[in-house]
Each structure stands twice: as structure tokens, then as C-alpha cells.
Write a protein that holds these residues in place. Structure first.
Motif, PDB file in Angstrom:
ATOM      1  N   GLY A 271     -30.869  18.708 -19.739  1.00 59.73           N
ATOM      2  CA  GLY A 271     -29.749  19.047 -20.603  1.00 59.73           C
ATOM      3  C   GLY A 271     -28.520  18.200 -20.380  1.00 59.73           C
ATOM      4  N   ALA A 272     -28.670  17.028 -19.743  1.00 59.34           N
ATOM      5  CA  ALA A 272     -27.508  16.204 -19.433  1.00 59.34           C
ATOM      6  C   ALA A 272     -26.897  15.603 -20.692  1.00 59.34           C
ATOM      7  CB  ALA A 272     -27.886  15.098 -18.453  1.00 59.34           C
ATOM      8  N   ASP A 273     -27.724  15.119 -21.607  1.00 55.25           N
ATOM      9  CA  ASP A 273     -27.193  14.525 -22.830  1.00 55.25           C
ATOM     10  C   ASP A 273     -26.414  15.537 -23.671  1.00 55.25           C
ATOM     11  OD1 ASP A 273     -28.036  11.951 -22.306  1.00 55.25           O
ATOM     12  OD2 ASP A 273     -30.007  12.258 -23.220  1.00 55.25           O
ATOM     13  N   PRO A 274     -26.919  16.735 -23.910  1.00 58.81           N
ATOM     14  CA  PRO A 274     -26.095  17.733 -24.625  1.00 58.81           C
ATOM     15  C   PRO A 274     -24.791  18.054 -23.891  1.00 58.81           C
ATOM     16  CG  PRO A 274     -28.389  18.402 -24.634  1.00 58.81           C
ATOM     17  CD  PRO A 274     -28.305  17.225 -23.727  1.00 58.81           C
ATOM     18  N   LEU A 275     -24.826  18.081 -22.572  1.00 57.15           N
ATOM     19  CA  LEU A 275     -23.605  18.347 -21.811  1.00 57.15           C
ATOM     20  C   LEU A 275     -22.564  17.272 -22.074  1.00 57.15           C
ATOM     21  CD1 LEU A 275     -21.976  19.805 -19.570  1.00 57.15           C
ATOM     22  CD2 LEU A 275     -23.185  18.365 -17.916  1.00 57.15           C
ATOM     23  N   VAL A 276     -22.984  16.013 -22.041  1.00 65.90           N
ATOM     24  CA  VAL A 276     -22.047  14.913 -22.274  1.00 65.90           C
ATOM     25  C   VAL A 276     -21.506  14.969 -23.707  1.00 65.90           C
ATOM     26  CG1 VAL A 276     -21.829  12.405 -22.400  1.00 65.90           C
ATOM     27  CG2 VAL A 276     -23.104  13.453 -20.519  1.00 65.90           C
ATOM     28  N   GLU A 277     -22.386  15.205 -24.657  1.00 65.80           N
ATOM     29  CA  GLU A 277     -21.954  15.254 -26.063  1.00 65.80           C
ATOM     30  C   GLU A 277     -20.971  16.401 -26.283  1.00 65.80           C
ATOM     31  OE1 GLU A 277     -22.516  13.077 -28.321  1.00 65.80           O
ATOM     32  OE2 GLU A 277     -23.884  11.858 -27.093  1.00 65.80           O
ATOM     33  N   ASN A 278     -21.273  17.569 -25.757  1.00 69.53           N
ATOM     34  CA  ASN A 278     -20.388  18.715 -25.951  1.00 69.53           C
ATOM     35  C   ASN A 278     -19.035  18.491 -25.274  1.00 69.53           C
ATOM     36  OD1 ASN A 278     -22.374  20.081 -27.380  1.00 69.53           O
ATOM     37  ND2 ASN A 278     -23.166  21.129 -25.572  1.00 69.53           N
ATOM     38  N   THR A 279     -19.041  17.897 -24.097  1.00 67.73           N
ATOM     39  CA  THR A 279     -17.777  17.644 -23.396  1.00 67.73           C
ATOM     40  C   THR A 279     -16.926  16.638 -24.148  1.00 67.73           C
ATOM     41  OG1 THR A 279     -18.866  18.113 -21.283  1.00 67.73           O
ATOM     42  CG2 THR A 279     -16.758  16.953 -21.214  1.00 67.73           C
ATOM     43  N   CYS A 280     -17.552  15.581 -24.648  1.00 68.35           N
ATOM     44  CA  CYS A 280     -16.796  14.590 -25.435  1.00 68.35           C
ATOM     45  C   CYS A 280     -16.199  15.238 -26.679  1.00 68.35           C
ATOM     46  CB  CYS A 280     -17.706  13.429 -25.812  1.00 68.35           C
ATOM     47  SG  CYS A 280     -18.213  12.382 -24.420  1.00 68.35           S
ATOM     48  N   LYS A 281     -16.945  16.098 -27.315  1.00 71.14           N
ATOM     49  CA  LYS A 281     -16.434  16.784 -28.508  1.00 71.14           C
ATOM     50  C   LYS A 281     -15.281  17.720 -28.136  1.00 71.14           C
ATOM     51  CE  LYS A 281     -17.938  19.539 -32.469  1.00 71.14           C
ATOM     52  NZ  LYS A 281     -16.819  20.496 -32.354  1.00 71.14           N
TER      53      LYS A 281
ATOM     54  N   ARG B 243     -14.571   8.357 -23.223  1.00 74.98           N
ATOM     55  CA  ARG B 243     -13.960   9.337 -24.128  1.00 74.98           C
ATOM     56  C   ARG B 243     -12.686   9.922 -23.518  1.00 74.98           C
ATOM     57  NH1 ARG B 243     -15.792  12.091 -28.487  1.00 74.98           N
ATOM     58  NH2 ARG B 243     -16.901  10.125 -28.773  1.00 74.98           N
ATOM     59  N   HIS B 244     -12.708  10.135 -22.208  1.00 72.17           N
ATOM     60  CA  HIS B 244     -11.507  10.647 -21.543  1.00 72.17           C
ATOM     61  C   HIS B 244     -10.363   9.639 -21.649  1.00 72.17           C
ATOM     62  CE1 HIS B 244      -8.921  11.191 -17.932  1.00 72.17           C
ATOM     63  NE2 HIS B 244      -8.993  12.458 -18.306  1.00 72.17           N
ATOM     64  N   ASP B 245     -10.637   8.356 -21.413  1.00 72.45           N
ATOM     65  CA  ASP B 245      -9.596   7.329 -21.520  1.00 72.45           C
ATOM     66  C   ASP B 245      -9.111   7.205 -22.958  1.00 72.45           C
ATOM     67  OD1 ASP B 245      -9.939   6.895 -18.839  1.00 72.45           O
ATOM     68  OD2 ASP B 245     -11.209   5.119 -19.074  1.00 72.45           O
ATOM     69  N   GLU B 246     -10.022   7.314 -23.894  1.00 70.93           N
ATOM     70  CA  GLU B 246      -9.641   7.219 -25.306  1.00 70.93           C
ATOM     71  C   GLU B 246      -8.691   8.359 -25.693  1.00 70.93           C
ATOM     72  OE1 GLU B 246     -11.816   7.673 -29.668  1.00 70.93           O
ATOM     73  OE2 GLU B 246     -12.999   7.175 -27.881  1.00 70.93           O
ATOM     74  N   CYS B 247      -9.041   9.563 -25.282  1.00 70.31           N
ATOM     75  CA  CYS B 247      -8.175  10.714 -25.596  1.00 70.31           C
ATOM     76  C   CYS B 247      -6.843  10.612 -24.864  1.00 70.31           C
ATOM     77  CB  CYS B 247      -8.890  12.010 -25.213  1.00 70.31           C
ATOM     78  SG  CYS B 247     -10.342  12.398 -26.221  1.00 70.31           S
ATOM     79  N   ARG B 248      -6.863  10.157 -23.619  1.00 73.90           N
ATOM     80  CA  ARG B 248      -5.617  10.026 -22.867  1.00 73.90           C
ATOM     81  C   ARG B 248      -4.708   8.967 -23.491  1.00 73.90           C
ATOM     82  NH1 ARG B 248      -6.438   7.829 -17.054  1.00 73.90           N
ATOM     83  NH2 ARG B 248      -6.868   6.009 -18.352  1.00 73.90           N
ATOM     84  N   ASP B 249      -5.274   7.842 -23.917  1.00 76.70           N
ATOM     85  CA  ASP B 249      -4.467   6.809 -24.570  1.00 76.70           C
ATOM     86  C   ASP B 249      -3.882   7.317 -25.878  1.00 76.70           C
ATOM     87  OD1 ASP B 249      -5.117   5.145 -22.496  1.00 76.70           O
ATOM     88  OD2 ASP B 249      -6.722   4.098 -23.570  1.00 76.70           O
ATOM     89  N   LEU B 250      -4.640   8.125 -26.599  1.00 74.48           N
ATOM     90  CA  LEU B 250      -4.134   8.683 -27.855  1.00 74.48           C
ATOM     91  C   LEU B 250      -2.964   9.629 -27.592  1.00 74.48           C
ATOM     92  CD1 LEU B 250      -4.369   8.965 -30.899  1.00 74.48           C
ATOM     93  CD2 LEU B 250      -6.114  10.729 -30.544  1.00 74.48           C
ATOM     94  N   VAL B 251      -3.086  10.438 -26.556  1.00 75.43           N
ATOM     95  CA  VAL B 251      -1.978  11.344 -26.202  1.00 75.43           C
ATOM     96  C   VAL B 251      -0.742  10.542 -25.800  1.00 75.43           C
ATOM     97  CG1 VAL B 251      -1.233  13.084 -24.540  1.00 75.43           C
ATOM     98  CG2 VAL B 251      -3.507  13.222 -25.548  1.00 75.43           C
ATOM     99  N   ASN B 252      -0.933   9.492 -25.007  1.00 76.10           N
ATOM    100  CA  ASN B 252       0.204   8.667 -24.599  1.00 76.10           C
ATOM    101  C   ASN B 252       0.845   7.980 -25.800  1.00 76.10           C
ATOM    102  OD1 ASN B 252      -0.165   9.321 -21.906  1.00 76.10           O
ATOM    103  ND2 ASN B 252      -1.527   7.592 -21.514  1.00 76.10           N
ATOM    104  N   GLU B 253       0.024   7.583 -26.763  1.00 77.64           N
ATOM    105  CA  GLU B 253       0.571   6.941 -27.958  1.00 77.64           C
ATOM    106  C   GLU B 253       1.385   7.933 -28.781  1.00 77.64           C
ATOM    107  OE1 GLU B 253       1.529   4.075 -30.658  1.00 77.64           O
ATOM    108  OE2 GLU B 253       0.531   3.818 -28.714  1.00 77.64           O
TER     109      GLU B 253
END
Length: 503
Positions: A77-87, A480-490
Motif C-alpha cells: 500500500g505504499a503507492d496509495p499512501l504517497v498519492e493520498n499524502t500528496c493530494k 510535492r512538499h517543496d512545491e507546496c512550500r514554495d507556493l505558500v512562500n510565493e
């Protein structure tokens, strides 16, 4: 684990030799007995129970070890975990984006307003104001309380209710001195610091006017205190009034003046506008305000008591103290502290919400990464653990087989003791079944199968593959974490040099 019982312990437990002789004298069991007799069945049943208990214990441990030997699915179930966390990370940013954008606009507007104000007013230094007004509010409250108690003590001597009744007058006077006059005076002094000469002069003039109002207000309060007693101003005397109408210019009798015998000397009557009795309005406290206004108009500085002068000085001191404290609650330059405080407050709200969202993103990322690491099983390590478990299982299987072999021998020897004692005591032939030694019919489990283990080469190859997959999943989470963090900083980025005030 319990030790294997010996033949002697079984014989003693079931009294096999005594019972064998007893049954032999009785000719039991019969020669044609096809199966074991009751005594033998008790011994065999007891041994069956011991073996069954040891076998069940072995199977329980074997099930646990075989569960660990069973290879786990590669993904778990690792792939669903990664997908759900990114979402979840993307949804968290999308949900908070409108609020963050609104706070960023407010903060940028506050920065622009401060920069524009500094440019227009020629301010180069930062605004000076207290980070918290709690201390200043405490000082103002203390001034109100102190003046209330002092005024209440002074008024309490002149009213029927004493100190408690005097508090009702003292509270109003304290609020006017500290809350109104002190605040207005501080606001006008702050105007004196303005760069505009008109505001400087206007602030100075109004401050002087407020100071005069504070002085005459507290002077009137002192007159009001003197007007409270029922005997001051003194009530007018009818005889004196009549004499003042007949003799408009009375003279005081001198020591050498001659008067008829039995006639009282003539008392000097002051002019009507200076006689205190002319301000008398009535004996009640409700007339004190009119009497005080009359006394204040007739003779503003004509206070007659030390406490009245002290009341005047204390009121003025409280006005000055309150004005100084009010002045320290903000920057000396008018309007600068308010704008700088708004800039600070909007920036703090933006930083708090931004930190909260970034913390939520970090929590989602760290929880998913931790779960990936916890669920990951290196095939090489798993194979080594399986080898250890298999060795333990083989040792338990060997122990079970040895226990069954020893238990069977002890049970057979115990039955032989019973049969031998029975043969010696009987007169008839023993059962034919005794000619064959007893043998257990226990089913021993199969030995552990080593074929379930993966070879060392396959485990190493599988390990390299699974580590690569794990790294890809962790990298996807990080991206995905870096992408979301950069968006928040922007979204929350501010321009500290912006001089425009957005609409």
C-alpha cells in the motif's frame, strides 16, 4: 516446559504394580481381552494428553514463526499512501490560499501605508511604541484607584454616608482627570511633535486650554467639597439683612466708641457680594453644586481649608501623571504608532497562519515518510531474520520429537510393570494383546521446510530494487512538499520597500 515423566513416576502415580497384582488375583483382564484394559487406558490417556499439550505449544510457536517467514507484498500500500499524502498537501494549500492571500494583501497595504507615511512626514527612525499596553493600562487603573480613594477620603468627611458615600463623587472626578483630561492633554502634546507648524501651534494652544480646563475643573471640585457641609455657606441671618438695608455703610465699633448703657455694640456687615451667606441655596447636599458654582464665581481662589487645596493639587497631579502615561502608549509623532502597529499586527497574523500551514505540510510529509520507512523490510535483513526463525523452529521440532520418543518409552515401560505384576498374580493366561509391546500412534509434524527461504543472491537483487522504489516514493513526497512550500512562500511574500497603498 515440563520434563518428560519416567516409567517409575507413572507407575507410582497410577499404582500400577499394586493394581496389577490385585487384578491378577481376580483374573482380570480376561484372556480374550481384545484391547487395553481400564488401567492401561488411564495411563495411555494421560500420556496422550501430555503429548497433545506439547504438540499444541509447538504448533502455536510454529504458526507465529511461519507468519514471519511468509514474504510480504512488495508495495504494502505504499503507492496509495504517497498519492493520498500528496493530494492532502495540495488540498491543504488550496484550502488556505484565499485566507493567506487576504492576509498578505492586508500586510502589504500596511507596509505601503507606513512607507508612504514616512516619506510624506519625513520620518527616518522606526516608530517607538510599547509591544503591550498592559503595563500602561495598569498604571492608568492605579491612578484612578488611588485618586478615587484619596478623593473619597476627603469627600467622606463632608457627606453623611462617610467614605463609602464619598466614593461616588470620587470615581467620577478620577475618570474625568485620568480618562478624559489626561488623554486629551497627551493627544495635544503629541500634536506639538508634528512637522506641520499649524498643527504644532494648534496642539500647543489646545494643550494650554486643556491645562487651564484641568486647573479650573479641579478648583471647582475643591469648591464643591467645601459646599457639601450643611453649615457652609452659612445660611443668611434675617437681622443682619435688615441692618444691611438700613445702614448700607455699617462701621465696626472701636474700643473708644461710646454707646448708650445696655445697648449692644454695632457689628460690621460686609458687602453683600462678599458675604458667604449670599451663596447659600439650601441645607441639603443637592444644593451643593449651585453653592459651589456661586463660591467659584464669587472667589475662585477663596478656598478655606487645607484639604481643599490638597484636593486641587492631587487632581492636577493625577492629570499630569495620566497625560504622561497616555503619551507613552504610542509614538510621539501623531499617527505613526497606529500605522506601525497595524503593520506589525497584520504581519504577525500572516506569519502565524503561514507557520501553521507549513507545519501542517511538514506533519503530512513526515508522517508519510515515517510510515514508508517503518513498513519497509529489506529482503536481505528479512532473509537473515527468517534463517534465525527457521533455526528456532527446527530446534522446537527436534525437542518435540525427542519428547514424544521419551514419553512413549516411559509409557510402554510403565505398562510393562503393570502387566508383569498382573502375570505373576494371576492363575490364568494373560490377554493375547500383551504379547505385543504397546506403541503410540501419535502423528509427529513434518519438519520445517527450508525451501520457502529466498536465496542470498535473489535477496540482494530484490533489496536493491526495493531501495530504489523507496527512494522514488520518498523523492515524490519531497517534491510535492517543496512545491507546496514554495507556493505558500510565493503567496505570503511581502515587499518591504513598497510605497504604494493598494486599493
Amino acid at each position: 516446559m515440563a520434563p518428560t515423566p519416567t516409567a517409575s513416576s507413572l507407575a507410582e502415580r497410577f499404582r500400577l504394580e499394586e493394581r496389577g497384582r490385585e487384578r491378577g488375583h481376580e483374573g482380570q483382564p480376561h484372556t480374550s481381552q481384545p484391547t487395553l484394559d481400564n488401567v492401561e487406558m488411564q495411563v495411555v490417556g494421560y500420556c496422550d494428553e501430555l503429548y497433545a499439550k506439547r504438540r499444541n505449544e509447538y504448533h502455536r510457536h510454529r504458526s507465529a514463526l511461519e507468519e514471519r517467514l511468509r514474504p510480504l507484498p512488495a508495495d504494502r500500500g505504499a503507492d496509495p499512501l504517497v498519492e493520498n499524502t500528496c493530494k492532502e498537501m495540495s488540498d491543504a494549500v488550496a484550502e488556505e490560499r484565499p485566507d493567506l492571500a487576504g492576509l498578505a494583501r492586508d500586510a502589504q497595504q500596511a507596509i505601503g501605508e507606513v512607507n508612504r507615511f514616512k516619506l510624506e512626514e519625513g520620518r527616518t527612525a522606526d516608530a517607538e511604541y510599547p509591544a503591550s499596553k498592559i503595563l500602561h493600562w495598569g498604571i492608568l487603573l492605579a491612578l484612578v484607584v488611588v485618586e478615587t480613594f484619596v478623593n473619597g477620603f476627603f469627600f467622606g468627611n463632608n457627606v453623611e454616608g462617610g467614605l463609602l458615600a464619598g466614593m461616588s463623587y470620587a470615581v467620577l472626578i478620577s475618570l474625568v482627570n485620568v480618562g478624559v483630561l489626561g488623554w486629551v492633554l497627551a493627544a495635544m502634546v503629541r500634536q506639538v511633535h508634528h512637522r506641520d507648524p499649524r498643527r504644532k501651534v494648534g496642539g500647543l494652544a489646545v494643550a494650554a486650554g486643556v491645562a487651564a480646563v484641568a486647573f479650573f475643573w479641579n478648583l471647582f471640585v475643591a469648591h464643591y467639597r467645601e459646599a457639601l457641609p450643611p453649615d457652609y455657606p452659612l445660611p443668611p441671618d434675617s437681622t443682619m439683612v435688615a441692618q444691611s438695608l438700613v445702614a448700607p455703610e455699617p462701621a465696626t465699633q472701636t474700643p473708644d466708641a461710646q454707646s448708650p448703657v445696655g445697648q449692644s455694640p454695632v457689628t460690621q456687615v460686609p458687602p453683600a457680594d462678599s458675604v458667604p451667606e449670599s451663596c447659600w441655596r439650601g441645607p441639603d447636599e443637592t444644593h451643593a453644586d449651585q453653592e459651589a458654582l456661586c463660591l467659584f464665581s464669587a472667589s475662585p481662589f477663596g478656598l478655606t481649608g487645607f484639604q481643599s487645596w490638597m484636593l486641587l493639587l492631587i487632581g492636577l497631579a493625577m492629570c499630569v501623571g495620566a497625560a504622561m502615561d497616555w503619551f507613552k502608549t504610542d509614538d510621539p509623532y501623531p499617527g505613526y504608532g497606529k500605522r506601525e502597529r497595524r503593520r506589525h499586527e497584520t504581519g504577525e497574523r500572516l506569519l502565524d497562519d503561514r507557520a501553521e500551514l507549513l507545519g501542517r505540510l511538514n506533519e503530512l510529509h513526515d508522517d508519510a515518510a515515517r510510515k514508508l520507512r517503518n513498513d519497509f523490510r529489506d529482503p536481505v535483513e528479512a532473509r537473515q531474520l527468517a534463517l534465525n526463525d527457521l533455526s528456532k523452529l527446527q530446534a522446537r521440532h527436534t525437542d518435540l520429537c525427542g519428547f514424544a520418543r521419551d514419553l512413549e518409552k516411559s509409557c510402554r515401560d510403565a505398562l510393562d510393570r503393570y502387566r508383569n505384576a498382573n502375570r505373576e498374580a494371576r492363575s490364568s493366561d494373560p490377554p493375547g494383546i500383551w504379547q505385543t509391546p504397546w506403541a503410540a500412534d501419535w502423528d509427529l509434524p513434518e519438519p520445517p521446510d527450508q525451501s520457502v527461504l529466498t536465496s542470498a543472491a535473489d535477496a540482494e537483487e530484490r533489496s536493491r530494487y526495493m531501495h530504489a522504489v523507496l527512494e522514488q516514493r520518498e523523492q515524490k513526497l519531497r517534491d510535492r512538499h517543496d512545491e507546496c512550500r514554495d507556493l505558500v512562500n510565493e503567496i505570503t511574500r511581502l515587499d518591504p520597500h513598497d510605497k504604494a497603498v493598494p486599493a
